[in-house]
Scaffold this active site. Structure first.
Site, PDB file in Angstrom:
ATOM      1  N   HIS A 141      -5.818 119.707  29.287  1.00  0.00           N
ATOM      2  CA  HIS A 141      -4.252 119.658  30.015  1.00  0.00           C
ATOM      3  C   HIS A 141      -5.020 121.061  31.238  1.00  0.00           C
ATOM      4  CE1 HIS A 141      -0.117 121.618  29.334  1.00  0.00           C
ATOM      5  NE2 HIS A 141       0.238 121.061  30.453  1.00  0.00           N
ATOM      6  N   GLU A 172      -5.486 119.772  34.976  1.00  0.00           N
ATOM      7  CA  GLU A 172      -3.790 118.822  35.071  1.00  0.00           C
ATOM      8  C   GLU A 172      -3.231 120.482  35.880  1.00  0.00           C
ATOM      9  OE1 GLU A 172       0.615 118.648  34.513  1.00  0.00           O
ATOM     10  OE2 GLU A 172      -0.560 117.859  32.788  1.00  0.00           O
ATOM     11  N   HIS A 173      -3.289 121.291  35.624  1.00  0.00           N
ATOM     12  CA  HIS A 173      -3.093 123.063  36.386  1.00  0.00           C
ATOM     13  C   HIS A 173      -4.061 123.412  37.017  1.00  0.00           C
ATOM     14  CE1 HIS A 173       0.349 123.686  33.560  1.00  0.00           C
ATOM     15  NE2 HIS A 173       0.215 122.982  32.672  1.00  0.00           N
ATOM     16  N   GLU A 201       4.336 127.680  29.372  1.00  0.00           N
ATOM     17  CA  GLU A 201       4.617 126.474  29.318  1.00  0.00           C
ATOM     18  C   GLU A 201       4.643 125.512  27.148  1.00  0.00           C
ATOM     19  OE1 GLU A 201       3.525 121.646  30.488  1.00  0.00           O
ATOM     20  OE2 GLU A 201       2.099 123.557  30.785  1.00  0.00           O
TER      21      GLU A 201
END
Length: 441
Positions: free
Chosen positions: A71, A74-75, A151
């Site tokens: 994850h 992904e950022h 998030e």
């Protein structure tokens, strides 16, 4: 006649597989040097296209010390490369009215953009640059660490998100599939830059990359653009390399016994999910499962909606859901209701599942469920993003691409007896229950 594109590696890189699709569309698949796979679906008359770069790595592939890295990447891939700053990447798509985003799953990650057909070369160049040449700058990583924690906090404030996350953990237990896709706050706080870098270098390679595009796209031109962009990014693309093998499947796993979990939150409403393991992503009965899901909790005429909401007024939202992975899957029944009625609502959901196992569906209900699925499938294929995603999942998960007619034929071939038999399996499997709400001790 319905057609199936068997997604097996051709005899040598560069060989093509081609199959016609509905509406004059055509799907082509090419394996480039390096083992990079490119799949396109040309849709006549469209002035837009969606391009995606898929990497066959998800949260389940993280090892100890690397949890949260998938994850994180992904950022971070949007935060700059050797050639572009984060602002350059953002401006490239904003300047042409395009949209760029990414998604992390348990078994794959996708970076995608929707642009005009004339801007496809730009989208390919930028996305390939991100995939091959991310800097993973230490300062940017620390900034993004805070963004990801926000998030996760946002998701943790949504009790339905908490219920679904906890349900996956309850069903799959202490396994890679039981871990949250986005990572836990503890994992995100503790994972070092070196671990994220190692995860990136290990998994982002030519043989794991799948590029898919749908819409106003030319296959040969896209292949040339992808090869040039990856080479510019510094990737070595040996001619004899072959794609990485698809993730191996296996027999469906099951929890040894059902798990009951209560998460206490000061909410006005309780969220409850009941269910367990289910079919894997490639099981031939996945079309039977789709019909079962539609009838049980897939729409306003479904059994859960009619019994729990319409007849009894016990919930505003209630539905069923299913997801498949390489060797197993998950099936659940959800409702949001007054905390005092949780046990009653849970019992009603189970009763409806057991009723499907005890008696076959009527002809009208079967026809309605099949019609709902067929209509939804066709309507869902009306945009380039859906078709791009279908290509990526066909390549990485199913190993075949069904054209729309073949998919519709398989749905329409489902019988009431098949639905009843599968419902019996689900009803008799170990059952987990997760409740989120203002419960006392």
């Amino acid at each position: 006649m319905p057609q199936i594109l068997p997604l097996v590696a051709p005899g040598s890189p560069g060989a093509d597989l081609v199959v016609g699709q509905d509406g004059g569309a055509a799907v082509r698949r090419t394996v480039l040097p390096g083992g990079v796979r490119v799949l396109t679906e040309h849709m006549p008359g469209l002035r837009s296209a969606t391009v995606g770069a898929w990497v066959g790595v998800g949260s389940r592939d993280e090892t100890s010390g690397h949890f949260g890295s998938t994850h994180f990447l992904e950022h971070l891939l949007f935060k700059g490369t050797a050639r572009r700053s984060a602002m350059d990447i953002a401006e490239a798509f904003d300047a042409v009215g395009g949209e760029a985003n990414a998604a992390t799953g348990k078994e794959h990650t996708c970076y995608y953009a929707r642009v005009l057909d004339t801007d496809v070369p730009m989208a390919v160049d930028v996305i390939a640059d991100m995939v091959t040449s991310a800097r993973l700058d230490a300062d940017e990583l620390e900034t993004e660490r805070g963004v990801i924690l926000e998030e996760l906090a946002m998701n943790d404030d949504d009790p339905s998100d908490v219920a679904h996350e906890q349900f996956a953990t309850a069903v799959f237990g202490d396994t890679p599939l039981g871990r949250p896709i986005g990572g836990t706050p503890q994992a995100i706080r503790s994972v070092p830059r070196d671990a994220v870098w190692e995860h990136y270098r290990q998994h982002y390679r030519p043989e794991t990359l799948v590029v898919t595009a749908a819409g106003g796209v030319d296959h040969d031109a896209l292949c040339a653009q992808v090869a040039a962009a990856l080479t510019d990014g510094g990737w070595d693309l040996p001619p004899a390399a072959v794609p990485a093998s698809r993730r191996a499947g296996g027999a469906r796993g099951a929890t040894a016994e059902g798990v009951e979990l209560t998460v206490r939150r000061p909410t006005e409403q309780a969220n409850v999910i009941v269910g367990g393991t289910c079919l894997n992503a490639t099981d031939e009965r996945r079309f039977v499962l789709s019909v079962l899901n539609a009838a049980l909790g897939g729409g306003m005429s479904s059994r859960l909606f009619q019994e729990i909401r319409e007849k009894r007024g016990l919930a505003y939202s209630t539905y069923s859901f299913a997801s498949g992975h390489a060797e197993t899957g998950m099936f659940g029944l959800y409702a949001g209701c007054t905390p005092a009625r949780v046990d009653e609502v849970t019992a009603l959901m189970v009763v409806e599942l057991e009723r499907m196992a005890q008696e076959p569906m009527g002809e009208a209900e079967l026809a309605r469920s099949i019609g709902q699925l067929c209509g939804g499938l066709v309507l869902g294929m009306e945009d380039t993003g859906s078709r791009m995603s279908r290509l990526g999942k066909a390549e990485l998960v199913h190993g075949e691409l069904l054209d729309i007619d073949e998919s519709l034929a398989r749905i329409r071939a489902v019988t009431a007896r098949e639905v009843q038999d599968l419902a019996g399996e689900l009803a008799s499997a170990p059952r987990s229950v997760v409740r989120v709400g203002p419960f006392g001790d």
